[in-house]
Design a protein around this motif. Structure first.
Motif, short mmCIF file in Angstrom:
data_model
loop_
_atom_site.label_atom_id
_atom_site.label_comp_id
_atom_site.label_asym_id
_atom_site.label_seq_id
_atom_site.Cartn_x
_atom_site.Cartn_y
_atom_site.Cartn_z
N PHE A 105 2.56 -35.99 86.56
CA PHE A 105 1.21 -36.51 86.74
C PHE A 105 0.76 -36.84 85.16
O PHE A 105 0.17 -37.85 85.07
CB PHE A 105 0.15 -35.25 87.24
CG PHE A 105 -1.16 -35.18 87.01
CD1 PHE A 105 -1.88 -35.64 87.93
CD2 PHE A 105 -1.68 -34.68 85.80
CE1 PHE A 105 -3.28 -35.49 87.83
CE2 PHE A 105 -3.06 -34.66 85.58
CZ PHE A 105 -3.84 -35.37 86.78
N LEU A 146 3.18 -22.97 90.61
CA LEU A 146 3.71 -22.50 89.35
C LEU A 146 3.38 -20.88 89.02
O LEU A 146 4.14 -20.14 88.68
CB LEU A 146 3.48 -23.31 88.35
CG LEU A 146 4.63 -24.37 87.94
CD1 LEU A 146 3.84 -25.28 86.90
CD2 LEU A 146 5.94 -23.92 87.46
N THR A 147 2.05 -20.78 89.24
CA THR A 147 1.30 -19.53 88.88
C THR A 147 1.90 -18.53 89.85
O THR A 147 1.88 -17.27 89.46
CB THR A 147 -0.09 -19.69 88.78
OG1 THR A 147 -0.25 -20.92 88.02
CG2 THR A 147 -0.65 -18.49 88.26
N ARG A 157 6.75 -27.73 88.64
CA ARG A 157 7.02 -28.22 87.24
C ARG A 157 7.09 -29.83 87.08
O ARG A 157 6.45 -30.22 86.35
CB ARG A 157 7.70 -27.53 86.33
CG ARG A 157 7.89 -27.53 84.86
CD ARG A 157 8.69 -26.68 84.21
NE ARG A 157 8.39 -25.17 84.37
CZ ARG A 157 7.76 -24.54 83.58
NH1 ARG A 157 7.13 -25.13 82.59
NH2 ARG A 157 7.33 -23.48 84.17
N LEU A 196 -2.38 -31.83 92.20
CA LEU A 196 -2.01 -31.25 90.98
C LEU A 196 -2.42 -29.71 90.91
O LEU A 196 -1.58 -28.53 90.50
CB LEU A 196 -2.77 -31.59 89.74
CG LEU A 196 -2.42 -30.98 88.45
CD1 LEU A 196 -1.21 -31.54 87.78
CD2 LEU A 196 -3.76 -31.38 87.56
N LEU A 211 0.22 -26.53 90.20
CA LEU A 211 -0.25 -25.25 89.48
C LEU A 211 -0.15 -23.91 90.05
O LEU A 211 0.28 -22.99 89.49
CB LEU A 211 -1.48 -25.60 88.76
CG LEU A 211 -1.58 -26.67 87.56
CD1 LEU A 211 -3.02 -27.17 87.05
CD2 LEU A 211 -0.69 -26.39 86.50
N GLU A 212 -0.60 -23.86 91.33
CA GLU A 212 -0.57 -22.61 92.19
C GLU A 212 0.73 -22.23 92.46
O GLU A 212 0.90 -21.25 92.25
CB GLU A 212 -1.64 -22.91 93.40
CG GLU A 212 -2.95 -22.62 93.06
CD GLU A 212 -3.95 -23.24 94.19
OE1 GLU A 212 -3.65 -23.27 94.91
OE2 GLU A 212 -5.22 -23.02 93.71
N ASP A 222 -2.54 -27.82 93.74
CA ASP A 222 -1.16 -27.33 94.37
C ASP A 222 0.01 -26.92 93.74
O ASP A 222 0.52 -25.64 93.54
CB ASP A 222 -0.67 -28.07 95.63
CG ASP A 222 -1.95 -28.37 96.71
OD1 ASP A 222 -2.89 -27.53 96.60
OD2 ASP A 222 -1.87 -29.32 97.47
N VAL A 269 3.82 -31.51 87.88
CA VAL A 269 2.98 -31.54 86.92
C VAL A 269 3.58 -32.36 85.52
O VAL A 269 2.17 -33.08 85.24
CB VAL A 269 2.80 -29.96 86.19
CG1 VAL A 269 1.79 -29.91 84.98
CG2 VAL A 269 2.08 -29.16 87.56
N GLU A 270 4.64 -32.19 85.42
CA GLU A 270 4.86 -33.29 84.39
C GLU A 270 4.70 -34.64 84.68
O GLU A 270 4.36 -35.59 83.76
CB GLU A 270 6.38 -33.06 83.76
CG GLU A 270 6.59 -33.70 82.76
CD GLU A 270 7.90 -32.97 81.81
OE1 GLU A 270 8.26 -31.85 82.21
OE2 GLU A 270 8.32 -33.62 80.65
#
Lengths: 384, 384
Positions: free
Chosen positions: A288, A262-263, A282, A255, A259-260, A257, A285-286
């Motif tokens: 998860f 995405l960011t 994305r 997760l 998010l990084e 990874d 993440v969804e």
């Protein structure tokens, strides 16, 4: 009479004695309980509380229950068998596989042994804390080995049922894996999350905990548990807890990874590659979070009934004695059974929000009744 | 009159209008609220609910609040400043640093802008779900930049206070880091834990969830949240959430290592090396749990008051309508304020255990009063 010898007068052993005193076995015969402990003071407290009769050190019985610390369970069983004390043997260790391996190594008569574990925690220890209703409605895991006889299983099943517990038959491995995920992992996660709150200030300033809400309070409740007790439990079931903790940690790293990814992508994405990576991240993440929804729907919130089919009705109230009682009286007057209650205090304000968990079919009627009664009902929260 | 223009009539914008209608600023002047939205239907609902007057598209005001989706917040502020619409500008984005960087990049007049974030979640979205009391008692983070003027901060502070919220001043970075740990990480951890329940059966048998208890129910409650909403939130704050998730994951991996070191050591240890390693591992497990205790003691359970100083009184009750109300009435009659309630249903049984959180000084008196009233009070659980 079905005679039972309880070896060990701690919380579980003494509660077992108290629970069996007025109980009957599967054939309607009353139980006779004999107690023994190497600690005379513990035994004295257990006997004085009426948990059974003092054992004379020789008399054989129908069922022997090894209720000492897990580290001595196997040797208790082996020694009792060597002396021919019982027709059937069981124990109450919170981890089953290790005891099963140990009794195999000690050349016990495995046909007469059925491992057990009443899931009745959250109490202090010792005979003074024992209660006859400790096992009431709780699952009592029964873990016969391949060698266990039908008679032995039947005798231990009756004993568990007689305490008011709900016997659940499964293998020692199934048991240890289940409690690792269902009981030991929540403790680990709660402690880890709370532990982060005391981490060193990474940017020269302490964490501003005044921004926290009820989510943090719920997820860190278990973190207040006894470190000594839980070190023992986690160690004893390390073979199952460690891989579960590792799986969870790797899910979290995946997760992080995502998010990084995405960011790290500027908006709008500068290239097709960036855009594709951001889209995949994305989705990860969804997915998860969706898997969390699915798992939550498997969690029993009441008598084995799952969270599905319940709705929350939220009411704003004054935070003073009696308001909660009055609200629940109003729900009772509307013939609605409240399954659960969450009280959410509002920092710095003499008001709070009370959330009532009720059957989804009863929710709208309850809201109408409360509004008619002058209660300040809040808009329904999104259940998904 | 202090005039406020709210750009965006979603849950937060409409609730803000409703909250300000009868409120006054720091100098005692009433607020005048003007509403605007590019979605005519949302605007219509907000106006029909009495959240303010329709803005004419030109009139300048004292305070402009950008209350649209976070992705458009910076451009809303920039456009409003270009048109000279306000003396002061603020917004309500749940992540602050990103908006601050964006307005800097758009060459805004930073002296007039103070970022804000009311921590008032857990509601559905849209103007129909709005409530005048949404912000009551909740923290409202205010994040002035170095360039923000005292006048701008004062105007936004007054506005937050007028809604009943508690203004909390901190930097955008402090805010984003705090909500990452206090709000976003509990969501992640809850979803991860619940997600493990739907993992593939690793040993050919599904997980026996009937062995679960209240610990799992509490720690997975947040896992029922909306995946779409939380994908947005976690993505927007990825810069702070990702490192926190990673730190947590590494803490868990270290715990898994320690548990494996413990489990891999036969008892009794065969060599001094083994024994030393096992001792170090046991210490690491216990230190992990102790740190959880310390973190939990920082968590506010009521109005900023921490868990320390409260005690649980547990009572066994019939699981039928009215028992909870009667119990709370009994507590009220004993003049004891109940700070929180946990209902613990017993699977398969028409009984439950209700835990009341009360001031530690009141607990013994309450227990005596309840016992005298015929309630079945359970022995006190260990608070540590």
């Amino acid at each position: 009479m079905t005679s039972v010898l309880v070896l060990g007068t701690g919380l579980i052993g003494t509660s077992l004695g108290l629970a069996l005193i007025d109980a009957h076995d599967g054939s309607g015969r009353p139980y006779e309980v004999l107690m023994h402990d190497v600690e005379p003071e513990h035994l004295h407290v257990a006997l004085s509380r009426g948990a059974g009769q003092r054992w004379d050190g020789h008399r054989p019985v129908d069922v022997v229950v090894a209720a000492g610390p897990p580290a001595v369970t196997a040797s208790q069983l082996s020694e009792a068998q060597r002396l021919g004390l019982g027709a059937t043997y069981t124990h109450v260790a919170s981890v089953q596989s290790q005891v099963q391996q140990e009794v195999e190594g000690l050349n016990c008569d495995l046909s007469a042994i059925v491992g057990g574990h009443p899931l009745a925690g959250r109490e202090t220890s010792g005979p003074a804390a024992a209660r006859a209703d400790l096992f009431l409605g709780r699952p009592w895991a029964l873990c016969p080995s391949d060698a266990s006889s039908r008679e032995a299983l039947s005798a231990v099943w009756s004993l568990a049922e007689a305490t008011g517990a709900v016997p659940v038959r499964l293998t020692a491995q199934e048991h240890d894996r289940a409690v690792a995920v269902l009981s030991h992992l929540p403790q680990v996660v709660s402690s880890a999350l709370a532990g982060l709150l005391v981490a060193e200030p990474t940017e020269g300033s302490p964490l501003r905990t005044e921004l926290s809400g009820p989510g943090l309070a719920d997820t860190t409740r278990l973190a207040a548990s006894s470190p000594r007790l839980w070190t023992e439990i986690l160690s004893a079931n390390g073979a199952y807890v460690a891989p579960s903790v590792r799986t969870l940690a790797h899910d979290l790293l995946a997760l992080a990874d995502a998010l990084e990814d995405l960011t790290g992508t500027p908006l709008p994405a500068v290239s097709t590659d960036d855009k594709g990576r951001a889209q995949a991240a994305r989705k990860a993440v969804e997915a998860f979070l969706v898997r969390g929804n699915q798992g939550r729907s498997l969690v029993a919130v009441k008598r084995g009934v799952r969270d599905v089919g319940f709705a929350q009705v939220a009411v704003t109230v004054d935070d003073r004695p009696g308001r909660l009682a009055a609200l629940l009286s109003a729900a009772g007057a509307a013939s609605v059974n409240v399954e659960d209650v969450h009280v959410d205090h509002l920092p710095g304000r003499p008001t709070g929000v009370i959330e009532l968990l009720v059957d989804v079919d009863a929710a709208t009627g309850l809201e109408r009744a409360l509004i008619a009664g002058g209660w300040q009902v809040r808009s329904r929260t999104d259940p998904t």
